[in-house]
Design an enzyme around this catalytic site. Sequence first.
Site, PDB file in Angstrom:
ATOM      1  N   TYR A 102       4.909   1.172  -5.345  1.00 16.12           N
ATOM      2  CA  TYR A 102       4.776  -0.282  -5.233  1.00 16.12           C
ATOM      3  C   TYR A 102       3.774  -0.756  -6.286  1.00 16.12           C
ATOM      4  CZ  TYR A 102       4.432  -5.010  -3.660  1.00 16.12           C
ATOM      5  OH  TYR A 102       4.483  -6.387  -3.639  1.00 16.12           O
TER       6      TYR A 102
ATOM      7  N   GLN B 172     -15.342  -6.828 -10.896  1.00 10.32           N
ATOM      8  CA  GLN B 172     -14.555  -6.502  -9.707  1.00 10.32           C
ATOM      9  C   GLN B 172     -14.373  -7.728  -8.809  1.00 10.32           C
ATOM     10  OE1 GLN B 172     -13.000  -3.513  -9.649  1.00 10.32           O
ATOM     11  NE2 GLN B 172     -14.009  -3.408 -11.647  1.00 10.32           N
TER      12      GLN B 172
ATOM     13  N   HIS C 277       7.282  32.422  24.304  1.00  8.90           N
ATOM     14  CA  HIS C 277       6.421  32.994  23.278  1.00  8.90           C
ATOM     15  C   HIS C 277       6.191  34.485  23.544  1.00  8.90           C
ATOM     16  CE1 HIS C 277       5.611  28.791  22.406  1.00  8.90           C
ATOM     17  NE2 HIS C 277       4.876  29.140  21.361  1.00  8.90           N
TER      18      HIS C 277
ATOM     19  N   ASP D  75     -10.432   1.139 -14.459  1.00  6.05           N
ATOM     20  CA  ASP D  75      -9.413   0.139 -14.127  1.00  6.05           C
ATOM     21  C   ASP D  75      -8.288   0.141 -15.144  1.00  6.05           C
ATOM     22  OD1 ASP D  75     -10.631  -0.834 -11.870  1.00  6.05           O
ATOM     23  OD2 ASP D  75     -11.558  -2.553 -12.846  1.00  6.05           O
TER      24      ASP D  75
ATOM     25  N   HIS E 227     -11.143  -9.894  -9.106  1.00  6.82           N
ATOM     26  CA  HIS E 227      -9.838  -9.405  -8.663  1.00  6.82           C
ATOM     27  C   HIS E 227      -9.255 -10.247  -7.536  1.00  6.82           C
ATOM     28  CE1 HIS E 227      -8.924  -5.771 -10.891  1.00  6.82           C
ATOM     29  NE2 HIS E 227     -10.177  -5.368 -10.785  1.00  6.82           N
TER      30      HIS E 227
ATOM     31  N   GLU F 298      -1.568  32.065  28.547  1.00 12.43           N
ATOM     32  CA  GLU F 298      -1.180  30.653  28.441  1.00 12.43           C
ATOM     33  C   GLU F 298       0.014  30.302  29.318  1.00 12.43           C
ATOM     34  OE1 GLU F 298      -2.674  30.126  23.797  1.00 12.43           O
ATOM     35  OE2 GLU F 298      -0.574  30.610  24.244  1.00 12.43           O
TER      36      GLU F 298
ATOM     37  N   ASN G   6      -0.989  -6.647  -1.235  1.00 11.37           N
ATOM     38  CA  ASN G   6      -1.681  -7.599  -0.368  1.00 11.37           C
ATOM     39  C   ASN G   6      -1.648  -7.125   1.091  1.00 11.37           C
ATOM     40  OD1 ASN G   6       0.869  -8.226   0.672  1.00 11.37           O
ATOM     41  ND2 ASN G   6       1.084 -10.075  -0.549  1.00 11.37           N
TER      42      ASN G   6
ATOM     43  N   GLU H  69     -15.662   1.596  -2.702  1.00  9.10           N
ATOM     44  CA  GLU H  69     -14.557   1.983  -3.593  1.00  9.10           C
ATOM     45  C   GLU H  69     -15.088   2.451  -4.953  1.00  9.10           C
ATOM     46  OE1 GLU H  69     -10.426   0.081  -5.426  1.00  9.10           O
ATOM     47  OE2 GLU H  69     -12.030  -1.255  -4.747  1.00  9.10           O
ATOM     48  N   HIS H  70     -15.857   1.598  -5.618  1.00 12.47           N
ATOM     49  CA  HIS H  70     -16.442   1.936  -6.924  1.00 12.47           C
ATOM     50  C   HIS H  70     -17.967   1.990  -6.782  1.00 12.47           C
ATOM     51  CE1 HIS H  70     -12.725  -0.451  -7.927  1.00 12.47           C
ATOM     52  NE2 HIS H  70     -12.497   0.628  -8.667  1.00 12.47           N
TER      53      HIS H  70
ATOM     54  N   SER I 235     -10.668  -5.305  -4.135  1.00  9.22           N
ATOM     55  CA  SER I 235     -11.579  -4.448  -4.881  1.00  9.22           C
ATOM     56  C   SER I 235     -13.015  -4.534  -4.365  1.00  9.22           C
ATOM     57  CB  SER I 235     -11.550  -4.829  -6.362  1.00  9.22           C
ATOM     58  OG  SER I 235     -12.282  -3.897  -7.128  1.00  9.22           O
TER      59      SER I 235
ATOM     60  N   GLN J  88       8.912  -6.491   2.415  1.00  9.91           N
ATOM     61  CA  GLN J  88      10.342  -6.165   2.327  1.00  9.91           C
ATOM     62  C   GLN J  88      10.597  -5.040   1.328  1.00  9.91           C
ATOM     63  OE1 GLN J  88       8.984  -9.129   1.688  1.00  9.91           O
ATOM     64  NE2 GLN J  88       9.852 -10.136  -0.103  1.00  9.91           N
TER      65      GLN J  88
END
Length: 418
Positions: free
Chosen positions: A117, A247, A408, A349, A250, A403, A202, A315-316, A225, A179
């Site tokens: 994506y 950042q 088994h 980036d 973004h 058990e 998103n 993240e960064h 970000s 979708q």
Amino acid sequence: MEYIKKANDISMEITEETENTVKQIIKDVKSSGDEAVQMYEKKFSQSSRPLRVTEEEMEESIAALPEETKVLIERIVDRVTKFAEAQMECLLPLDKDFGDGIRMGHRIIPVEKVGAYVPGGRFPLLSSGPMVTAPAKVAGAKRIIACSPANYNGSIHPAVLYGLKCSGATDVFAIGGAQAVAAMALGTETVPEVDVISGPGNRFVAEAKRQVFGRVGIDLIAGPSEILVFADETSNPKACAADLLAQAEHDPNSRAILVSLSKEQAEAVIEEVEQLLETFAETSPAHEAWSSGGEVLVVDSLEEGIKCCNDYAIEHLHVHIPQHETFKDQFKHYGSLFSGEESSVVFSDKVSGTNHTLPTHRGARYTGGLWVGNYVKVATHQTITGNGTQYLAEHATAQSEIEGLEGHRLSAEWRLKN
């Protein structure tokens, strides 16, 4: 620890409305395939075009791309590919003896079909396609299905198309949002069903990935970000401010955080940020991001600062302190670490080669983000013979009796008798 600027509380919870909207989209795509995808494309993107981007359409679109832009994209693909290849070299098969007659190991097996994506977003980000698709190609995926919104003259931006073409996408579809994720996870008359879906997006894309996880694999669920700049009295306030705003621009919900060992330096950074923001377009997301998500705090010691950085699990993580190499190993939770003033997050980036699809919302506590390993399976195997069979069968028989697992016990006991 003292807060000079405190961020507003930003809820990271998926709203019931978003969850239900995505659930309905997935349900409709499952029952109606292409028809549902096209309905949602028209509803959300005002797009009525065919879902597939043909080879002819792609070539015609790319032909209009300036040569200098193509060179930049080719460089991105080359560097991301080379870093992924270096990572792949670290993933080695295993096959060795673990006792007499007990041989075990694992193989590195590529995922066959990858769904990539690539967000459309506010800008045509040249690196987004290669970051998701190039590692999949390096891993050995046979088919890479890419989806991106048709938000540029009724199609995908030519720069995005060129990045996908150069980095190994085998099929490209002009589909965005939940979708697109549903189509790749479930398969439609036109869109192939995939095994893994990767890439940022998103809140609807993130929620769709969460809901289809299990049916397919996913890389991670990433949000807007984030950056944390760790500084001291020697750190340049303008450099820190520029890195924070890089950042922040973004997304309006981006997080830009400064942790400093000096109150004077922290206040200077705030002043620089405010001055730099005056040069940004009024429509830049950086204004809202800094206003609501910007945070500045002063710590009393290097140890407290390191603990603070680890607690944020950002993240960064960009360390502007000159002696960064002496304590670098004390950082445990981050998506990607940038050591030293010169190591701009922007390089990653865009083009350095490390992946920019990274964990947010403290996800760095358990993952480092997208890498070539997301596109392979480490599958174990074993061959048990002779004394190994005797040893393991005796153990398994005794354990199965404790058990109460009759099947088994029978399976293990048969090996003892034969």
